[in-house]
Design a protein around this motif. Structure first.
Motif, PDB file in Angstrom:
ATOM      1  N   PRO A 258      34.505 -61.433 -72.667  1.00  0.00           N
ATOM      2  CA  PRO A 258      33.466 -60.748 -71.647  1.00  0.00           C
ATOM      3  C   PRO A 258      33.404 -61.009 -70.445  1.00  0.00           C
ATOM      4  O   PRO A 258      33.337 -59.674 -69.458  1.00  0.00           O
ATOM      5  CB  PRO A 258      32.331 -61.256 -72.714  1.00  0.00           C
ATOM      6  N   VAL A 259      34.211 -62.209 -69.973  1.00  0.00           N
ATOM      7  CA  VAL A 259      33.726 -62.491 -68.091  1.00  0.00           C
ATOM      8  C   VAL A 259      34.385 -61.529 -67.562  1.00  0.00           C
ATOM      9  O   VAL A 259      34.040 -60.255 -66.425  1.00  0.00           O
ATOM     10  CB  VAL A 259      34.381 -63.873 -67.493  1.00  0.00           C
ATOM     11  N   LYS A 260      35.932 -61.429 -67.877  1.00  0.00           N
ATOM     12  CA  LYS A 260      36.657 -60.006 -66.727  1.00  0.00           C
ATOM     13  C   LYS A 260      35.930 -58.698 -67.398  1.00  0.00           C
ATOM     14  O   LYS A 260      35.516 -57.916 -66.265  1.00  0.00           O
ATOM     15  CB  LYS A 260      38.174 -60.376 -68.158  1.00  0.00           C
ATOM     16  N   ILE A 261      35.752 -58.082 -68.411  1.00  0.00           N
ATOM     17  CA  ILE A 261      35.175 -57.084 -68.975  1.00  0.00           C
ATOM     18  C   ILE A 261      34.389 -56.991 -68.244  1.00  0.00           C
ATOM     19  O   ILE A 261      33.383 -56.130 -67.346  1.00  0.00           O
ATOM     20  CB  ILE A 261      35.375 -56.510 -70.443  1.00  0.00           C
ATOM     21  N   LYS A 262      32.601 -58.183 -67.841  1.00  0.00           N
ATOM     22  CA  LYS A 262      31.962 -57.612 -66.798  1.00  0.00           C
ATOM     23  C   LYS A 262      32.187 -57.946 -65.678  1.00  0.00           C
ATOM     24  O   LYS A 262      31.302 -56.940 -65.068  1.00  0.00           O
ATOM     25  CB  LYS A 262      31.201 -58.837 -67.730  1.00  0.00           C
ATOM     26  N   ALA A 263      33.302 -58.572 -64.695  1.00  0.00           N
ATOM     27  CA  ALA A 263      33.499 -58.296 -63.795  1.00  0.00           C
ATOM     28  C   ALA A 263      34.173 -57.154 -63.256  1.00  0.00           C
ATOM     29  O   ALA A 263      33.236 -56.975 -62.091  1.00  0.00           O
ATOM     30  CB  ALA A 263      34.505 -59.501 -63.141  1.00  0.00           C
ATOM     31  N   ALA A 264      34.679 -56.758 -64.525  1.00  0.00           N
ATOM     32  CA  ALA A 264      35.480 -55.225 -63.707  1.00  0.00           C
ATOM     33  C   ALA A 264      33.978 -54.499 -63.702  1.00  0.00           C
ATOM     34  O   ALA A 264      34.324 -53.864 -62.578  1.00  0.00           O
ATOM     35  CB  ALA A 264      36.152 -54.749 -65.410  1.00  0.00           C
ATOM     36  N   LYS A 265      33.338 -54.686 -65.068  1.00  0.00           N
ATOM     37  CA  LYS A 265      32.056 -53.345 -64.728  1.00  0.00           C
ATOM     38  C   LYS A 265      31.181 -53.723 -63.452  1.00  0.00           C
ATOM     39  O   LYS A 265      30.784 -52.636 -62.386  1.00  0.00           O
ATOM     40  CB  LYS A 265      31.162 -53.674 -66.181  1.00  0.00           C
ATOM     41  N   ASN A 266      30.402 -54.781 -63.310  1.00  0.00           N
ATOM     42  CA  ASN A 266      29.988 -55.383 -61.947  1.00  0.00           C
ATOM     43  C   ASN A 266      30.438 -54.712 -60.576  1.00  0.00           C
ATOM     44  O   ASN A 266      29.891 -54.020 -59.874  1.00  0.00           O
ATOM     45  CB  ASN A 266      30.091 -56.917 -61.722  1.00  0.00           C
ATOM     46  N   VAL A 267      31.538 -54.639 -60.699  1.00  0.00           N
ATOM     47  CA  VAL A 267      32.574 -54.288 -59.125  1.00  0.00           C
ATOM     48  C   VAL A 267      32.440 -52.269 -58.722  1.00  0.00           C
ATOM     49  O   VAL A 267      32.178 -51.866 -58.233  1.00  0.00           O
ATOM     50  CB  VAL A 267      33.821 -55.020 -58.930  1.00  0.00           C
ATOM     51  N   LEU A 268      33.203 -52.018 -60.161  1.00  0.00           N
ATOM     52  CA  LEU A 268      33.354 -50.478 -60.231  1.00  0.00           C
ATOM     53  C   LEU A 268      32.218 -49.668 -60.318  1.00  0.00           C
ATOM     54  O   LEU A 268      32.163 -48.613 -59.642  1.00  0.00           O
ATOM     55  CB  LEU A 268      34.316 -50.253 -61.645  1.00  0.00           C
ATOM     56  N   GLU A 269      30.834 -50.648 -60.791  1.00  0.00           N
ATOM     57  CA  GLU A 269      30.090 -49.622 -60.194  1.00  0.00           C
ATOM     58  C   GLU A 269      29.500 -49.946 -59.367  1.00  0.00           C
ATOM     59  O   GLU A 269      28.291 -48.942 -58.977  1.00  0.00           O
ATOM     60  CB  GLU A 269      28.620 -50.368 -61.966  1.00  0.00           C
ATOM     61  N   LYS A 270      30.056 -50.446 -58.282  1.00  0.00           N
ATOM     62  CA  LYS A 270      29.811 -49.918 -56.947  1.00  0.00           C
ATOM     63  C   LYS A 270      30.403 -49.309 -56.246  1.00  0.00           C
ATOM     64  O   LYS A 270      30.393 -48.708 -55.263  1.00  0.00           O
ATOM     65  CB  LYS A 270      29.580 -51.972 -56.123  1.00  0.00           C
ATOM     66  N   ILE A 271      31.850 -49.500 -56.721  1.00  0.00           N
ATOM     67  CA  ILE A 271      32.305 -47.873 -56.158  1.00  0.00           C
ATOM     68  C   ILE A 271      32.199 -47.009 -56.767  1.00  0.00           C
ATOM     69  O   ILE A 271      32.265 -45.207 -56.208  1.00  0.00           O
ATOM     70  CB  ILE A 271      33.961 -48.902 -56.019  1.00  0.00           C
ATOM     71  N   TYR A 272      31.832 -46.539 -58.036  1.00  0.00           N
ATOM     72  CA  TYR A 272      32.135 -45.229 -58.628  1.00  0.00           C
ATOM     73  C   TYR A 272      30.296 -44.440 -59.314  1.00  0.00           C
ATOM     74  O   TYR A 272      29.638 -45.658 -59.734  1.00  0.00           O
ATOM     75  CB  TYR A 272      33.020 -45.065 -59.756  1.00  0.00           C
ATOM     76  N   LYS A 273      29.953 -43.091 -58.720  1.00  0.00           N
ATOM     77  CA  LYS A 273      29.166 -43.119 -59.743  1.00  0.00           C
ATOM     78  C   LYS A 273      28.235 -43.191 -60.830  1.00  0.00           C
ATOM     79  O   LYS A 273      27.857 -43.847 -61.874  1.00  0.00           O
ATOM     80  CB  LYS A 273      28.926 -41.551 -59.477  1.00  0.00           C
ATOM     81  N   LYS A 274      29.688 -43.375 -61.369  1.00  0.00           N
ATOM     82  CA  LYS A 274      29.781 -43.307 -63.592  1.00  0.00           C
ATOM     83  C   LYS A 274      30.966 -43.801 -63.982  1.00  0.00           C
ATOM     84  O   LYS A 274      32.300 -43.538 -62.933  1.00  0.00           O
ATOM     85  CB  LYS A 274      29.545 -41.975 -63.644  1.00  0.00           C
ATOM     86  N   VAL A 275      30.930 -44.634 -64.505  1.00  0.00           N
ATOM     87  CA  VAL A 275      31.902 -45.847 -65.024  1.00  0.00           C
ATOM     88  C   VAL A 275      31.753 -45.955 -66.385  1.00  0.00           C
ATOM     89  O   VAL A 275      30.292 -46.696 -66.601  1.00  0.00           O
ATOM     90  CB  VAL A 275      32.163 -46.860 -64.022  1.00  0.00           C
ATOM     91  N   GLU A 276      32.607 -46.034 -66.876  1.00  0.00           N
ATOM     92  CA  GLU A 276      33.151 -46.535 -68.300  1.00  0.00           C
ATOM     93  C   GLU A 276      33.761 -47.614 -68.785  1.00  0.00           C
ATOM     94  O   GLU A 276      35.239 -47.477 -68.685  1.00  0.00           O
ATOM     95  CB  GLU A 276      33.082 -45.794 -69.137  1.00  0.00           C
ATOM     96  N   VAL A 277      33.447 -48.788 -69.017  1.00  0.00           N
ATOM     97  CA  VAL A 277      34.262 -50.311 -68.993  1.00  0.00           C
ATOM     98  C   VAL A 277      34.880 -50.506 -70.214  1.00  0.00           C
ATOM     99  O   VAL A 277      34.126 -50.533 -70.750  1.00  0.00           O
ATOM    100  CB  VAL A 277      34.305 -51.020 -67.684  1.00  0.00           C
ATOM    101  N   LYS A 278      36.001 -50.702 -69.932  1.00  0.00           N
ATOM    102  CA  LYS A 278      36.102 -51.053 -71.999  1.00  0.00           C
ATOM    103  C   LYS A 278      37.326 -51.973 -71.913  1.00  0.00           C
ATOM    104  O   LYS A 278      38.360 -52.051 -71.493  1.00  0.00           O
ATOM    105  CB  LYS A 278      36.439 -50.436 -73.241  1.00  0.00           C
ATOM    106  N   GLY A 279      37.047 -53.546 -72.451  1.00  0.00           N
ATOM    107  CA  GLY A 279      38.308 -53.951 -72.904  1.00  0.00           C
ATOM    108  C   GLY A 279      39.197 -53.672 -73.960  1.00  0.00           C
ATOM    109  O   GLY A 279      38.684 -53.581 -75.396  1.00  0.00           O
ATOM    110  N   VAL A 280      40.642 -53.907 -73.663  1.00  0.00           N
ATOM    111  CA  VAL A 280      41.686 -53.635 -74.553  1.00  0.00           C
ATOM    112  C   VAL A 280      42.692 -55.251 -74.942  1.00  0.00           C
ATOM    113  O   VAL A 280      43.130 -55.384 -73.843  1.00  0.00           O
ATOM    114  CB  VAL A 280      42.334 -52.249 -74.724  1.00  0.00           C
ATOM    115  N   LYS A 281      43.045 -55.259 -76.391  1.00  0.00           N
ATOM    116  CA  LYS A 281      43.962 -56.600 -76.196  1.00  0.00           C
ATOM    117  C   LYS A 281      44.866 -56.201 -76.438  1.00  0.00           C
ATOM    118  O   LYS A 281      45.831 -54.906 -76.585  1.00  0.00           O
ATOM    119  CB  LYS A 281      43.804 -56.867 -77.683  1.00  0.00           C
TER     120      LYS A 281
END
Length: 176
Positions: free
Chosen positions: A10-33
């Motif tokens: 969850p830390v990696k997914i949250k960090a990706a979402k936090n950064v990408l939301e600052k770069i892109y208007k609309k972003v959907e982030v999903k973690g996969v094994k």
């Protein structure tokens, strides 16, 4: 923008979402094994970067961009233990891979000793030292060692942002 993170941490997914939301208007982030294809405790630059790249490339399916994050111990002269922990991020858009790295830090000597002599993972050792189960999926060892001044999410955001620099400057990097 659809993004896959090659981890269910969850830390990696949250960090990706936090950064990408600052770069892109609309972003959907999903973690996969995915299988990173490196030891559970990567040691050295080659293993650590390879783990990040494998995670990103193996997560790339039905998305616009994928992200792989791998922490590893790298030899560092003039340190107390001989090693610095660095977290690497690889991005992959189906054609191009970019890399970024976080601020590094040194684990206590007894942690490095157990990794090298007993083959243990730093996460397991830090869980035992702190009494916090799955510390790496929470605030991380960095939060304990910095007394809360930097947590794992923030540290992970650093490597993701560094890997995104070519996307922020596509003309300078001739990004394909």
């Amino acid at each position: 923008m659809r993004v896959k993170v090659g981890s269910q941490n969850p830390v990696k997914i949250k960090a990706a979402k936090n950064v990408l939301e600052k770069i892109y208007k609309k972003v959907e982030v999903k973690g996969v094994k995915v299988d990173p294809g490196v030891p559970d405790q990567p040691i050295g630059l080659e293993q650590t970067i390879k783990g990040a790249i494998n995670r990103a490339q193996r997560a790339y399916k039905d998305c616009d961009l994928s992200i792989g994050i791998e922490s590893g111990l790298l030899e560092a002269p003039h340190t107390l233990t001989g090693y610095i922990d660095l977290q690497w991020c690889a991005t992959y858009n189906g054609k191009t891979t970019t890399l970024g790295v976080s601020a590094g830090f040194e684990y206590p000597p007894k942690v490095i000793k157990k990794v090298l002599e007993e083959g243990k993972e730093v996460g397991d050792i830090m869980d035992k030292i702190t009494g916090i189960k799955n510390l790496g999926e929470k605030t991380g060892a960095i939060a304990i060692l910095t007394r809360g001044l930097l947590d794992r999410t923030e540290n992970t955001e650093q490597c993701i942002l560094m890997a995104m620099i070519p996307y922020l400057n596509p003309k300078l990097y001739k990004l394909r």
